[in-house]
Design a protein around this motif. Structure first.
Motif, PDB file in Angstrom:
ATOM      1  N   UNK A 105       0.868  -1.180  -0.173  1.00  0.00           N
ATOM      2  CA  UNK A 105       0.346   0.074  -0.254  1.00  0.00           C
ATOM      3  C   UNK A 105       0.852   1.522  -0.075  1.00  0.00           C
ATOM      4  N   UNK A 106       0.125   2.424  -0.094  1.00  0.00           N
ATOM      5  CA  UNK A 106       0.983   3.500   0.355  1.00  0.00           C
ATOM      6  C   UNK A 106       0.581   4.701   1.120  1.00  0.00           C
ATOM      7  N   UNK A 107       1.051   5.270   2.368  1.00  0.00           N
ATOM      8  CA  UNK A 107       0.866   6.014   3.125  1.00  0.00           C
ATOM      9  C   UNK A 107       1.843   7.226   3.160  1.00  0.00           C
ATOM     10  N   UNK A 108       1.597   8.034   3.370  1.00  0.00           N
ATOM     11  CA  UNK A 108       2.251   9.545   4.336  1.00  0.00           C
ATOM     12  C   UNK A 108       2.583   9.853   5.144  1.00  0.00           C
ATOM     13  N   UNK A 109       2.781   8.904   6.250  1.00  0.00           N
ATOM     14  CA  UNK A 109       3.151   9.103   7.556  1.00  0.00           C
ATOM     15  C   UNK A 109       3.731   7.246   8.117  1.00  0.00           C
ATOM     16  N   UNK A 110       4.640   7.288   8.767  1.00  0.00           N
ATOM     17  CA  UNK A 110       5.492   6.007  10.031  1.00  0.00           C
ATOM     18  C   UNK A 110       4.259   5.486   9.840  1.00  0.00           C
ATOM     19  N   UNK A 111       3.384   7.070  10.721  1.00  0.00           N
ATOM     20  CA  UNK A 111       2.629   6.521  11.955  1.00  0.00           C
ATOM     21  C   UNK A 111       1.348   6.407  11.370  1.00  0.00           C
ATOM     22  N   UNK A 112       0.657   6.056  10.163  1.00  0.00           N
ATOM     23  CA  UNK A 112      -0.158   5.585   9.616  1.00  0.00           C
ATOM     24  C   UNK A 112      -0.130   4.177   9.691  1.00  0.00           C
ATOM     25  N   UNK A 113       0.290   3.787   9.454  1.00  0.00           N
ATOM     26  CA  UNK A 113       0.200   2.018   9.966  1.00  0.00           C
ATOM     27  C   UNK A 113       1.130   1.874  11.723  1.00  0.00           C
ATOM     28  N   UNK A 114       1.764   2.758  12.076  1.00  0.00           N
ATOM     29  CA  UNK A 114       2.433   2.474  13.261  1.00  0.00           C
ATOM     30  C   UNK A 114       2.063   3.975  14.385  1.00  0.00           C
ATOM     31  N   UNK A 115       0.622   3.501  14.755  1.00  0.00           N
ATOM     32  CA  UNK A 115      -0.025   5.182  15.238  1.00  0.00           C
ATOM     33  C   UNK A 115      -1.180   4.678  16.211  1.00  0.00           C
ATOM     34  N   UNK A 116      -0.915   4.096  16.740  1.00  0.00           N
ATOM     35  CA  UNK A 116      -2.006   3.922  18.287  1.00  0.00           C
ATOM     36  C   UNK A 116      -1.208   3.146  19.387  1.00  0.00           C
ATOM     37  N   UNK A 117      -1.708   4.013  20.668  1.00  0.00           N
ATOM     38  CA  UNK A 117      -1.882   4.797  20.733  1.00  0.00           C
ATOM     39  C   UNK A 117      -1.423   5.869  20.320  1.00  0.00           C
ATOM     40  N   UNK A 118      -2.002   6.531  20.314  1.00  0.00           N
ATOM     41  CA  UNK A 118      -1.818   8.259  19.995  1.00  0.00           C
ATOM     42  C   UNK A 118      -1.148   8.420  20.034  1.00  0.00           C
ATOM     43  N   UNK A 119      -0.435   9.126  19.078  1.00  0.00           N
ATOM     44  CA  UNK A 119       1.978   9.875  18.935  1.00  0.00           C
ATOM     45  C   UNK A 119       1.923   8.858  19.300  1.00  0.00           C
ATOM     46  N   UNK A 120       1.843   8.055  19.570  1.00  0.00           N
ATOM     47  CA  UNK A 120       3.380   6.744  19.714  1.00  0.00           C
ATOM     48  C   UNK A 120       3.864   5.693  18.525  1.00  0.00           C
ATOM     49  N   UNK A 121       5.063   5.380  18.422  1.00  0.00           N
ATOM     50  CA  UNK A 121       5.286   4.530  17.960  1.00  0.00           C
ATOM     51  C   UNK A 121       4.867   3.105  17.718  1.00  0.00           C
ATOM     52  N   UNK A 122       3.174   2.798  17.758  1.00  0.00           N
ATOM     53  CA  UNK A 122       2.208   1.926  18.069  1.00  0.00           C
ATOM     54  C   UNK A 122       2.035   0.972  17.083  1.00  0.00           C
ATOM     55  N   UNK A 123       0.917   0.830  16.765  1.00  0.00           N
ATOM     56  CA  UNK A 123       0.088  -0.523  16.220  1.00  0.00           C
ATOM     57  C   UNK A 123      -0.968  -0.087  15.213  1.00  0.00           C
ATOM     58  N   UNK A 135      -1.485  -7.372  10.220  1.00  0.00           N
ATOM     59  CA  UNK A 135      -1.234  -6.539  11.122  1.00  0.00           C
ATOM     60  C   UNK A 135       0.082  -6.168  11.569  1.00  0.00           C
ATOM     61  N   UNK A 136       0.841  -4.138  11.127  1.00  0.00           N
ATOM     62  CA  UNK A 136       1.015  -4.098  11.651  1.00  0.00           C
ATOM     63  C   UNK A 136       1.601  -4.251  13.247  1.00  0.00           C
ATOM     64  N   UNK A 137       2.762  -4.211  13.933  1.00  0.00           N
ATOM     65  CA  UNK A 137       2.706  -4.904  14.943  1.00  0.00           C
ATOM     66  C   UNK A 137       3.491  -3.776  15.997  1.00  0.00           C
ATOM     67  N   UNK A 138       2.929  -3.335  17.161  1.00  0.00           N
ATOM     68  CA  UNK A 138       3.868  -1.761  17.955  1.00  0.00           C
ATOM     69  C   UNK A 138       5.049  -2.132  17.793  1.00  0.00           C
ATOM     70  N   UNK A 139       5.688  -1.018  17.967  1.00  0.00           N
ATOM     71  CA  UNK A 139       7.277  -0.644  18.282  1.00  0.00           C
ATOM     72  C   UNK A 139       8.116  -1.032  19.176  1.00  0.00           C
TER      73      UNK A 139
END
Length: 522
Positions: A105-123, A135-139
């Motif tokens: 796919x195509x994303x405009x941000x790393x956090x589009x895939x890794x963005x939960x919880x808010x503001x994190x390098x998450x899932x 599924x994208x795992x949390x980082x």
């Protein structure tokens, strides 16, 4: 600067923090929300060296907490088409069986895939790189995983080297059990002709390299992960000359201290610059500066580890049950790092008194050594102290296992993957749905989904009383990820009496207070 001396600077840093950030230089707004610096300002002087101000080498070495923050801003940045963002892997067309990145796919941000919880390098992301999706795992804790895997690899290879030496001297076959950090990886036999029989290895490739990233265990380093994701998901080519040379058989040490040696490992080749991606006469814009990769790698090396939420009598009983029924034979709780390359650690726990949102409070502690002044007039170099560190509550063994047909994964070429890396359980309490494909709706169902090598533990869980099962689930739900921007800490404890609380002054893990110049925001 000692942490206790920088709290007074917090009032100077009133800008709030968000996930998926706009660029204030392109999208100015009265609230002053977003990234303060333009992309070109973040890239600065490029890679440079320790004596090149505003280069990635300089900032990482002399102002490491600014480097972490800059990496964070780049991770959350909403890239634009003029930055070069856009689909790259054949724009979704082609032989996906040969290149599953077409499904990224195509994303405009790393956090589009890794963005939960808010503001994190998450899932939170999901991609079609496999027929049943991934599924994208949390980082959270990504750097700790890289360091553990690298140290395990080195120790396993030391055992192999010793076995080869013994076989050479004795001129007889030598069998050696391979283990590291208390985890068994099977055994090898070195024959008198020095051919190494790896048929009895367990959970690791014949080259003894532990690959901690992706569900199947496919990538060695954060740097390769970053470059690959920026290309597959965002359309950027980060033409990293040093990594390219290493992939061809050379050796590099990244600015984050990771050694990548092409003579020892098969490394992922960075994408080549592609001048055909833009119209004739327009500047090449889809290549990403190496400095950006440097900052993202350093950010993720130092990224926060997951938190521990409120523990109860029931959750403690559940933790004991996890041991008793055999889950921790694969989900190993604690693992020791011998040389920690991070410059700080943050411990986040349940604290009803000091915690604000979510009743969580984080305690940051630096882990660097400051050099003496070097005569340049620049700030001193702050290097990681490289001391041991016990990684708690990670719950993994860094091995591949066959968990039976319920966890098998179909590939586009018609084959089936039967082995997956043991998922680290830290964060599992807040990252459902579960499984590499997100098919399991809750903790109970994903445990019952286990089979194969985990069949005995799965059956033991199924045989527990309902109360015992709930206790075990209660324990797993204490292993959480969290929003760093909304978590009070010793860097920014917040103020519950402030007007507008909790929308403002709720506290945060504000590493900006550790910058050399705290008033220059990123």
């Amino acid at each position: 600067m000692a942490i206790k001396k920088v709290l007074g600077a917090i009032a100077l840093l009133s800008i709030s923090l968000r996930g998926q950030l706009v660029d204030q230089t392109k999208s100015p707004n009265p609230a002053k929300e977003g990234i303060a610096k333009s992309l070109s300002e973040e890239i600065g002087a490029g890679r440079g060296d320790w004596n090149t101000p505003n280069s990635s080498s300089f900032v990482i070495a002399r102002d490491p907490f600014r480097a972490i923050r800059r990496g964070r801003q780049l991770f959350q940045r909403k890239f634009q088409r003029l930055d070069g963002s856009g689909p790259y892997n054949r724009d979704g067309s082609g032989d996906i069986a040969a290149d599953n990145g077409i499904g990224a796919g195509s994303s405009d941000s790393c956090s589009a895939c890794h963005g939960r919880p808010r503001g994190s390098a998450g899932f939170g992301g999901d991609v079609a790189t496999r027929p049943d999706s991934r599924d994208a795992p949390h980082l959270f804790g990504l750097g700790l995983k890289e360091m553990l895997a690298d140290e395990i690899t080195a120790e396993l290879r030391d055992w192999r080297r010793l076995a080869i030496t013994e076989a050479t001297l004795s001129k007889t076959a030598v069998t050696r059990q391979l283990s590291s950090k208390g985890i068994s990886y099977g055994r090898i036999t070195v024959r008198p002709d020095l051919v190494v029989d790896t048929s009895e290895l367990e959970g690791v490739d014949a080259d003894l390299r532990v690959r901690p990233f992706f569900h199947q265990g496919g990538t060695i380093s954060i740097r390769e992960f970053v470059i690959g994701a920026m290309n597959a998901e965002m359309g950027f080519q980060s033409a990293d000359a040093e990594l390219t040379a290493a992939a061809k058989g050379g050796r590099m040490v990244t600015l984050s201290g990771m050694v990548l040696d092409g003579k020892l490992d098969k490394l992922e080749m960075p994408p080549a610059a592609d001048t055909m991606k833009v119209a004739m006469g327009e500047p090449v814009r889809n290549q990403m500066a190496t400095a950006v990769v440097d900052y993202l790698e350093f950010y993720l090396l130092n990224y926060l580890k997951p938190a521990v939420y409120r523990e109860t009598v029931e959750s403690r009983m559940g933790r004991a049950t996890l041991d008793r029924i055999g889950c921790t034979s694969c989900h190993v709780a604690d693992l020791q790092i011998d040389r920690d390359r991070r410059v700080a650690d943050v411990e986040t726990t349940y604290d009803a008194e000091r915690g604000n949102l979510n009743n969580l409070f984080a305690t940051a502690a630096t882990r660097f050594t400051a050099s003496t002044p070097d005569g340049t007039g620049f700030p001193v170099v702050k290097s990681p102290s490289l001391q041991p560190f016990l990684v708690k509550n990670i719950f993994t063994d860094f091995k591949r296992h066959d968990l039976g047909p319920n966890f098998n994964e179909r590939n586009y070429d018609g084959t089936t993957r039967t082995q997956m890396m043991t998922t680290a359980l830290w964060g599992v309490g807040s990252t459902g749905p579960y499984g590499h494909d997100g098919r399991s709706i809750n903790l109970h169902e994903v445990i019952l989904r286990h089979g194969g090598e985990a069949q005995r533990a799965r059956d033991a869980y199924a045989g527990l009383t309902t109360g015992e099962q709930r206790n075990l689930q209660d324990f797993l739900q204490t292993l959480i990820v969290f929003p760093p921007d909304d978590t009070a800490s010793n860097l920014d404890p917040g103020d519950k009496s402030a007007p507008g609380f909790p929308q403002v002054r709720h506290g945060s893990i504000r590493l900006t207070t550790l910058f050399n110049v705290t008033t220059e925001i990123e």
